[in-house]
Enzyme design. Structure first.
Site, short mmCIF file in Angstrom:
data_model
loop_
_atom_site.label_atom_id
_atom_site.label_comp_id
_atom_site.label_asym_id
_atom_site.label_seq_id
_atom_site.Cartn_x
_atom_site.Cartn_y
_atom_site.Cartn_z
N GLY A 1 38.89 51.80 37.88
CA GLY A 1 38.43 51.40 39.22
C GLY A 1 39.57 51.12 40.17
O GLY A 1 39.69 50.02 40.70
N SER B 1 40.38 53.13 42.95
CA SER B 1 40.34 53.86 44.23
C SER B 1 40.56 52.92 45.41
O SER B 1 40.93 53.36 46.49
CB SER B 1 39.01 54.59 44.38
OG SER B 1 37.94 53.68 44.26
N ASP C 1 33.22 57.64 34.76
CA ASP C 1 32.31 56.49 34.85
C ASP C 1 32.53 55.59 33.64
O ASP C 1 32.14 55.92 32.52
CB ASP C 1 30.87 56.99 34.90
CG ASP C 1 29.87 55.86 35.12
OD1 ASP C 1 30.25 54.68 34.95
OD2 ASP C 1 28.72 56.17 35.46
N TYR D 1 25.95 39.09 38.04
CA TYR D 1 27.41 39.23 38.12
C TYR D 1 28.10 38.14 37.29
O TYR D 1 29.03 38.41 36.52
CB TYR D 1 27.83 39.15 39.59
CG TYR D 1 29.30 39.34 39.86
CD1 TYR D 1 29.88 40.61 39.80
CD2 TYR D 1 30.11 38.27 40.21
CE1 TYR D 1 31.23 40.79 40.07
CE2 TYR D 1 31.46 38.44 40.49
CZ TYR D 1 32.01 39.71 40.42
OH TYR D 1 33.35 39.88 40.68
N ALA D 2 27.63 36.90 37.42
CA ALA D 2 28.24 35.78 36.67
C ALA D 2 28.07 35.99 35.17
O ALA D 2 29.01 35.76 34.40
CB ALA D 2 27.60 34.46 37.09
N ALA D 3 26.88 36.47 34.75
CA ALA D 3 26.65 36.72 33.32
C ALA D 3 27.60 37.81 32.83
O ALA D 3 28.18 37.71 31.74
CB ALA D 3 25.20 37.12 33.08
N LYS E 1 30.52 38.60 34.05
CA LYS E 1 31.92 38.14 34.05
C LYS E 1 32.16 37.11 32.95
O LYS E 1 33.27 37.02 32.40
CB LYS E 1 32.29 37.59 35.43
CG LYS E 1 32.31 38.66 36.53
CD LYS E 1 33.30 39.76 36.22
CE LYS E 1 33.42 40.80 37.30
NZ LYS E 1 34.36 41.88 36.96
N1 NAP Z 1 37.29 40.74 45.45
C1 NAP Z 1 37.08 39.58 44.87
O1 NAP Z 1 37.01 38.51 45.53
C2 NAP Z 1 36.92 39.49 43.38
C3 NAP Z 1 36.82 38.22 42.81
C4 NAP Z 1 36.69 38.12 41.43
C5 NAP Z 1 36.66 39.25 40.64
N2 NAP Z 1 36.75 40.47 41.22
C6 NAP Z 1 36.69 41.62 40.32
O2 NAP Z 1 37.83 42.43 40.51
C7 NAP Z 1 37.52 43.81 40.27
C8 NAP Z 1 37.89 44.63 41.49
O3 NAP Z 1 37.19 44.12 42.61
P1 NAP Z 1 37.45 44.63 44.09
O4 NAP Z 1 37.19 43.51 45.00
O5 NAP Z 1 38.75 45.36 44.18
O6 NAP Z 1 36.23 45.67 44.23
P2 NAP Z 1 36.07 47.00 45.09
O7 NAP Z 1 37.00 47.01 46.26
O8 NAP Z 1 34.60 47.15 45.34
O9 NAP Z 1 36.54 48.13 44.05
C9 NAP Z 1 35.81 48.35 42.87
C10 NAP Z 1 36.42 49.52 42.13
O10 NAP Z 1 35.65 49.74 40.94
C11 NAP Z 1 35.35 51.14 40.85
N3 NAP Z 1 34.12 51.36 40.09
C12 NAP Z 1 32.89 50.87 40.33
N4 NAP Z 1 32.03 51.31 39.39
C13 NAP Z 1 32.74 52.09 38.53
C14 NAP Z 1 32.45 52.81 37.36
N5 NAP Z 1 31.19 52.82 36.85
N6 NAP Z 1 33.41 53.50 36.73
C15 NAP Z 1 34.68 53.49 37.23
N7 NAP Z 1 35.04 52.83 38.33
C16 NAP Z 1 34.08 52.14 38.98
C17 NAP Z 1 35.24 51.60 42.28
O11 NAP Z 1 35.45 52.99 42.31
P3 NAP Z 1 34.65 53.98 43.34
O12 NAP Z 1 34.70 53.34 44.70
O13 NAP Z 1 35.45 55.24 43.23
O14 NAP Z 1 33.25 54.13 42.80
C18 NAP Z 1 36.40 50.81 42.92
O15 NAP Z 1 37.61 51.50 42.72
C19 NAP Z 1 36.03 43.83 39.93
O16 NAP Z 1 35.84 43.80 38.54
C20 NAP Z 1 35.51 42.55 40.57
O17 NAP Z 1 34.34 42.09 39.95
C21 NAP Z 1 36.87 40.62 42.56
#
Ligand code: NAP
Length: 269
Positions: A35, A37, A86, A178-180, A182
């Site tokens: 993930g 991108s 995926d 989401y919480a479950a 994580k």
């Molecule tokens: N941002 C926050 O405040 C925050 C806080 C706590 C935890 N997190 C965690 O940190 C991680 C990254 O979050 P982010 O904020 O950077 O999210 P984001 O900007 O929405 O990016 C999510 C990434 O996951 C990829 N993805 C989604 N479904 C996928 C799949 N089935 N297979 C492969 N790739 C997939 C997306 O790729 P495509 O766009 O190409 O589909 C994208 O590159 C996540 O696990 C999120 O839960 C984020």
């Protein structure tokens, strides 16, 4: 003549760049970031390449962004390749690891970062929204870890870094799914840390707080201001701050850190 304050800032910037560029903490390592991108994953891939790692990364729907990242990371001079894969699909994850091993030769570090949100109060949460979040957020970690652990077990070394959230520790109204998911990542990682530790494979978790990315930019600014007011550092975090914590866990600087949850949350938890 330039004011002294300006000179100080310039000197500091130069010094920070010098340290960053001269200390390549991941030289000779091959890392997979799922993930990547956009958001946090993208920054992790960038910081890893900057620190000398060969980087394989995945994306799913953001094909153009994934391809652009592959081009951008070439600038760091290491081997880089993006895969459309995926992570929630077991067979795709197995094929991904096979492809990376045939292209890169090995895998030393895996960051299970791919994740989604499908928020809603419990009363309105659909079965589909529950299943999708569990499949992408937790099942993906099982899929990729299981496939990559075979490679690491042969090598008798490796580091898994799994992306949880503060929400997985403390819960959040409107995010039961989401919480479950994580919280599931934490239990999974602590178990795997105990299973694979004897093979010199470390498994750790990062629990980011509120980080500015596309995932969080959809939130109501009033909600964001409320969150920020409750963070001891009084601000949202940046993707790079999470990436730097991953850099530590991926590198040999953390060689005796295993089975831990590292919050990167400005003191929120
Ligand atoms: N941002 C926050 O405040 C925050 C806080 C706590 C935890 N997190 C965690 O940190 C991680 C990254 O979050 P982010 O904020 O950077 O999210 P984001 O900007 O929405 O990016 C999510 C990434 O996951 C990829 N993805 C989604 N479904 C996928 C799949 N089935 N297979 C492969 N790739 C997939 C997306 O790729 P495509 O766009 O190409 O589909 C994208 O590159 C996540 O696990 C999120 O839960 C984020």
């Amino acid at each position: 003549m330039l004011p002294t304050s300006f000179l100080k800032i310039e000197w500091r910037g130069w010094f920070e760049n010098y340290i960053h560029n001269s200390m390549k903490l991941l030289e000779g390592k091959t890392a997979l970031v799922t993930g990547a991108s956009k958001g946090i994953g993208r920054k992790i891939a960038e910081v890893f390449a900057q620190h000398g790692a060969n980087v394989a990364f995945t994306y799913l729907s953001s094909v153009e962004k994934g391809q652009a990242l592959e081009q951008e990371l070439q600038a760091f001079g290491t081997k880089v390749k993006g895969y459309r894969s995926d992570a929630s699909q077991f067979a795709e994850a197995e094929k991904l690891i096979e492809d990376i091993v045939s292209e890169f030769g090995t895998i030393d570090v895996v960051v299970n970062n791919a994740g989604v949100t499908k928020d809603g109060l419990l009363m309105r949460m659909t079965e589909e929204n529950w299943d999708d979040v569990m499949n992408v957020n937790v099942k993906s970690v099982f899929n990729v870890t299981k496939a990559a652990s075979k490679v690491m077990m042969k090598n008798r070394k490796g580091s898994f870094i799994n992306m949880s959230s503060v929400v997985g520790v403390q819960g959040n109204a409107g995010q039961a799914n989401y919480a479950a998911s994580k919280a599931g990542i934490i239990g999974f990682s602590k178990s795997v840390a105990r299973e694979l530790g004897s093979r010199n494979i470390r498994t750790n978790v990062i629990a980011p707080g509120f980080i500015r990315t596309e995932m969080t930019e959809v939130l109501d600014p009033k909600v964001v201001a409320g969150w920020e007011a409750n963070i001891p550092l009084k601000r949202a975090g940046e993707a790079e701050e999470v990436a730097n914590a991953c850099l530590f866990l991926a590198s040999d600087l953390s060689s005796y850190v295993n089975g831990q949850v590292l919050p990167v949350d400005g003191g929120m938890l």
